[in-house]
Design an enzyme around this catalytic site. Structure first.
Site, PDB file in Angstrom:
ATOM      1  N   GLY A 234     -92.211  61.900  41.330  1.00 61.61           N
ATOM      2  CA  GLY A 234     -92.563  63.314  41.209  1.00 61.61           C
ATOM      3  C   GLY A 234     -91.372  64.165  40.810  1.00 61.61           C
ATOM      4  N   LEU A 235     -90.285  64.027  41.546  1.00 58.98           N
ATOM      5  CA  LEU A 235     -89.096  64.834  41.256  1.00 58.98           C
ATOM      6  C   LEU A 235     -88.444  64.388  39.949  1.00 58.98           C
ATOM      7  CD1 LEU A 235     -87.261  67.060  42.259  1.00 58.98           C
ATOM      8  CD2 LEU A 235     -86.186  65.426  43.819  1.00 58.98           C
TER       9      LEU A 235
ATOM     10  N   ASP B 155     -86.378  53.263  36.602  1.00 55.34           N
ATOM     11  CA  ASP B 155     -87.323  53.220  37.723  1.00 55.34           C
ATOM     12  C   ASP B 155     -87.832  51.777  37.832  1.00 55.34           C
ATOM     13  OD1 ASP B 155     -88.997  55.740  39.239  1.00 55.34           O
ATOM     14  OD2 ASP B 155     -89.872  53.731  39.426  1.00 55.34           O
TER      15      ASP B 155
ATOM     16  N   ASP C 159     -85.275  47.208  39.444  1.00 56.12           N
ATOM     17  CA  ASP C 159     -85.314  47.423  40.894  1.00 56.12           C
ATOM     18  C   ASP C 159     -83.889  47.647  41.375  1.00 56.12           C
ATOM     19  OD1 ASP C 159     -85.525  46.912  43.789  1.00 56.12           O
ATOM     20  OD2 ASP C 159     -87.526  46.176  43.297  1.00 56.12           O
TER      21      ASP C 159
ATOM     22  N   ASN D 279     -84.002  66.612  54.027  1.00 52.21           N
ATOM     23  CA  ASN D 279     -84.036  67.351  55.307  1.00 52.21           C
ATOM     24  C   ASN D 279     -84.318  66.413  56.478  1.00 52.21           C
ATOM     25  OD1 ASN D 279     -87.123  67.823  56.221  1.00 52.21           O
ATOM     26  ND2 ASN D 279     -87.043  67.847  53.976  1.00 52.21           N
ATOM     27  N   HIS D 280     -84.898  65.222  56.189  1.00 48.26           N
ATOM     28  CA  HIS D 280     -85.248  64.313  57.288  1.00 48.26           C
ATOM     29  C   HIS D 280     -84.032  63.569  57.852  1.00 48.26           C
ATOM     30  CE1 HIS D 280     -89.317  65.502  56.889  1.00 48.26           C
ATOM     31  NE2 HIS D 280     -89.211  65.345  55.581  1.00 48.26           N
TER      32      HIS D 280
ATOM     33  N   TYR E 269     -86.838  56.473  57.397  1.00 48.00           N
ATOM     34  CA  TYR E 269     -86.581  57.112  56.097  1.00 48.00           C
ATOM     35  C   TYR E 269     -85.402  58.095  56.206  1.00 48.00           C
ATOM     36  CZ  TYR E 269     -87.226  60.666  52.476  1.00 48.00           C
ATOM     37  OH  TYR E 269     -87.011  61.577  51.471  1.00 48.00           O
TER      38      TYR E 269
ATOM     39  N   LYS F  93     -81.327  58.183  54.664  1.00 44.84           N
ATOM     40  CA  LYS F  93     -80.642  59.291  53.978  1.00 44.84           C
ATOM     41  C   LYS F  93     -79.329  59.611  54.695  1.00 44.84           C
ATOM     42  CE  LYS F  93     -83.807  59.837  50.844  1.00 44.84           C
ATOM     43  NZ  LYS F  93     -83.546  59.457  49.443  1.00 44.84           N
TER      44      LYS F  93
HETATM   45  P1  NAI Z   1     -91.333  59.601  44.548  1.00 41.66           P
HETATM   46  O1  NAI Z   1     -91.789  58.626  45.575  1.00 41.66           O
HETATM   47  O2  NAI Z   1     -92.338  60.349  43.771  1.00 41.66           O
HETATM   48  O3  NAI Z   1     -90.343  58.870  43.527  1.00 41.66           O
HETATM   49  C1  NAI Z   1     -89.468  57.854  43.907  1.00 41.66           C
HETATM   50  C2  NAI Z   1     -89.330  56.905  42.733  1.00 41.66           C
HETATM   51  O4  NAI Z   1     -88.423  55.861  43.098  1.00 41.66           O
HETATM   52  C3  NAI Z   1     -90.653  56.246  42.347  1.00 41.66           C
HETATM   53  O5  NAI Z   1     -90.938  56.462  40.976  1.00 41.66           O
HETATM   54  C4  NAI Z   1     -90.451  54.793  42.654  1.00 41.66           C
HETATM   55  O6  NAI Z   1     -91.090  53.905  41.733  1.00 41.66           O
HETATM   56  C5  NAI Z   1     -88.934  54.659  42.573  1.00 41.66           C
HETATM   57  N1  NAI Z   1     -88.456  53.533  43.369  1.00 41.66           N
HETATM   58  C6  NAI Z   1     -88.805  53.213  44.643  1.00 41.66           C
HETATM   59  N2  NAI Z   1     -88.194  52.099  45.029  1.00 41.66           N
HETATM   60  C7  NAI Z   1     -87.423  51.698  43.986  1.00 41.66           C
HETATM   61  C8  NAI Z   1     -86.565  50.592  43.778  1.00 41.66           C
HETATM   62  N3  NAI Z   1     -86.379  49.671  44.732  1.00 41.66           N
HETATM   63  N4  NAI Z   1     -85.941  50.474  42.610  1.00 41.66           N
HETATM   64  C9  NAI Z   1     -86.128  51.426  41.619  1.00 41.66           C
HETATM   65  N5  NAI Z   1     -86.950  52.468  41.750  1.00 41.66           N
HETATM   66  C10 NAI Z   1     -87.580  52.619  42.930  1.00 41.66           C
HETATM   67  O7  NAI Z   1     -90.350  60.616  45.321  1.00 41.66           O
HETATM   68  P2  NAI Z   1     -89.872  62.056  44.863  1.00 41.66           P
HETATM   69  O8  NAI Z   1     -90.640  63.069  45.585  1.00 41.66           O
HETATM   70  O9  NAI Z   1     -89.798  62.101  43.402  1.00 41.66           O
HETATM   71  O10 NAI Z   1     -88.393  62.074  45.477  1.00 41.66           O
HETATM   72  C11 NAI Z   1     -87.291  61.604  44.742  1.00 41.66           C
HETATM   73  C12 NAI Z   1     -86.105  61.414  45.695  1.00 41.66           C
HETATM   74  O11 NAI Z   1     -85.808  62.656  46.329  1.00 41.66           O
HETATM   75  C13 NAI Z   1     -86.370  60.402  46.799  1.00 41.66           C
HETATM   76  O12 NAI Z   1     -85.167  59.709  47.055  1.00 41.66           O
HETATM   77  C14 NAI Z   1     -86.731  61.265  47.986  1.00 41.66           C
HETATM   78  O13 NAI Z   1     -86.396  60.631  49.200  1.00 41.66           O
HETATM   79  C15 NAI Z   1     -85.880  62.491  47.735  1.00 41.66           C
HETATM   80  N6  NAI Z   1     -86.458  63.700  48.320  1.00 41.66           N
HETATM   81  C16 NAI Z   1     -87.532  64.282  47.709  1.00 41.66           C
HETATM   82  C17 NAI Z   1     -88.073  65.434  48.233  1.00 41.66           C
HETATM   83  C18 NAI Z   1     -89.169  66.152  47.538  1.00 41.66           C
HETATM   84  O14 NAI Z   1     -89.514  67.248  47.981  1.00 41.66           O
HETATM   85  N7  NAI Z   1     -89.753  65.633  46.466  1.00 41.66           N
HETATM   86  C19 NAI Z   1     -87.569  66.007  49.493  1.00 41.66           C
HETATM   87  C20 NAI Z   1     -86.434  65.298  50.043  1.00 41.66           C
HETATM   88  C21 NAI Z   1     -85.908  64.189  49.456  1.00 41.66           C
HETATM   89  C1  15L Z   2     -89.113  64.397  51.883  1.00 41.17           C
HETATM   90  O1  15L Z   2     -88.026  63.877  52.132  1.00 41.17           O
HETATM   91  C2  15L Z   2     -90.143  63.698  51.067  1.00 41.17           C
HETATM   92  O2  15L Z   2     -89.568  62.797  50.135  1.00 41.17           O
HETATM   93  C3  15L Z   2     -91.038  64.688  50.336  1.00 41.17           C
HETATM   94  O3  15L Z   2     -92.153  63.957  49.819  1.00 41.17           O
HETATM   95  C4  15L Z   2     -91.528  65.789  51.271  1.00 41.17           C
HETATM   96  O4  15L Z   2     -92.383  65.261  52.203  1.00 41.17           O
HETATM   97  C5  15L Z   2     -90.348  66.470  51.944  1.00 41.17           C
HETATM   98  O5  15L Z   2     -89.435  65.545  52.500  1.00 41.17           O
HETATM   99  C6  15L Z   2     -90.771  67.426  53.076  1.00 41.17           C
HETATM  100  O6  15L Z   2     -90.154  67.415  54.125  1.00 41.17           O
HETATM  101  O7  15L Z   2     -91.676  68.219  52.828  1.00 41.17           O
END
Ligand code: NAI
Ligand code: 15L
Length: 269
Positions: A15-16, A35, A49, A110-111, A138, A142
């Site tokens: 997503g991000l 990815d 991976d 934030n977690h 999780y 972090k």
């Molecule tokens: P998401 O789950 O949509 O994207 C994560 C991506 O990482 C996925 O496309 C997945 O295929 C890839 N991935 C997972 N395991 C993998 C591996 N072993 N090797 C290669 N790729 C792998 O998550 P989102 O929301 O896009 O978040 C991105 C990052 O930001 C994450 O690290 C998340 O913890 C962090 N984050 C996101 C927040 C948000 O509000 N979206 C809030 C806090 C942290």
């Molecule tokens: C995160 O760390 C997650 O990756 C994101 O999907 C949201 O759930 C966010 O925290 C949150 O606290 O809202």
């Protein structure tokens, strides 16, 4: 450090990652995408991976910086978190060290501090040096990532900005998110500041917009040159009408991590 031009974006299919690969090129970056899943519409993206150190060595070759988003982004069994987030992030830092990449922006969360009670009624904002209190495995991963970043700065001179992201989505969808929201445009502003600020060593920042209901202190992010322009407040009236104010006596609303403390959403894969 000269301004980075070529940036490896891990987690580009997520997503991000999808939001940032749309926005960051406007700042002049050439993105190399990675990815474990194919990245829609991006045939040149690297499918790899984080477990594959050789693939990461190849992926980081010649880039000026890395934005590390890949990994499990919700709660999961410890073994899965260990492999993707803990070992995976270690592999990426090792590849960066071997190939001479000098700057990483790490998507913390934030977690990492999710069990910290949220401020109420005139309490001071939560500073970045508040003790880490993960709310999940999780969040623990972090917290590990932030320590890994510190180690690689102290021992190997690799700079990191660890961004404790609040909630980065197109719009806030809950009352809690009114405090955490990072608009995608502010997210790009923050990542750009984290990539270009001089002499960051290892800097920890919170990643949110200039929300009226903010819970944490953005001063370390602003010190990088981040100037947020958005505020979740225009969404407040409707969300509060639909969901009600956060109940201070509900344990799911008592801490920064919200429902992750009591009933965390589980990674689907
Ligand atoms: P998401 O789950 O949509 O994207 C994560 C991506 O990482 C996925 O496309 C997945 O295929 C890839 N991935 C997972 N395991 C993998 C591996 N072993 N090797 C290669 N790729 C792998 O998550 P989102 O929301 O896009 O978040 C991105 C990052 O930001 C994450 O690290 C998340 O913890 C962090 N984050 C996101 C927040 C948000 O509000 N979206 C809030 C806090 C942290
Ligand atoms: C995160 O760390 C997650 O990756 C994101 O999907 C949201 O759930 C966010 O925290 C949150 O606290 O809202």
């Amino acid at each position: 450090m000269p301004a980075p031009r070529t940036v490896l974006l891990t987690g580009a299919a997520g997503g991000l990652g999808t939001l940032m690969r749309g926005l960051l090129p406007e700042y002049g970056y050439t993105l190399r995408l990675l990815d474990v899943r194919p990245v829609e519409g991006e045939p040149d993206a690297i499918t790899a991976d984080l477990a594959d150190l050789d693939a990461l060595r190849e992926a980081v070759r010649g880039v000026d910086a890395i934005i590390h988003l890949a990994g499990i982004s919700l709660e999961a069994p410890f073994e899965k978190i260990l492999k993707a987030n803990i070992e995976g992030t270690y592999h990426l830092y090792e590849a960066a060290r071997e190939k001479g990449v000098r700057r990483i922006v790490f998507a913390s969360s934030n977690h990492a501090v999710g069990c910290t009670p949220r401020p109420r009624d005139g309490d001071p904002l939560i500073p970045v040096d508040t003790p880490r209190r993960p709310d999940t495995f999780y969040g623990l991963s972090k917290s590990f990532g932030e320590d890994l970043a510190q180690l690689y700065w102290d021992k190997h001179g690799i700079e990191t900005v660890s961004v404790r992201i609040g909630s980065c989505f197109p719009e806030p969808t809950s009352v809690r998110m009114l405090s955490l929201w990072l608009s995608p445009a502010d997210g790009a502003r923050l990542f750009h500041a984290a990539l270009t600020a001089p002499d960051v060593g290892h800097t920890v920042v919170y990643g949110s917009s200039a929300n009226t209901r903010l819970w944490w202190d953005l001063s370390t992010a602003r010190a990088l040159g981040y100037e947020p322009r958005d505020d979740s407040e225009p969404y407040a009236a409707q969300l509060i009408a639909e969901q009600g104010e956060l109940d201070p006596d509900d344990p799911a609303h008592a801490c920064l991590g919200g429902h992750f403390v009591t009933d965390p959403p589980i990674w689907p894969h």
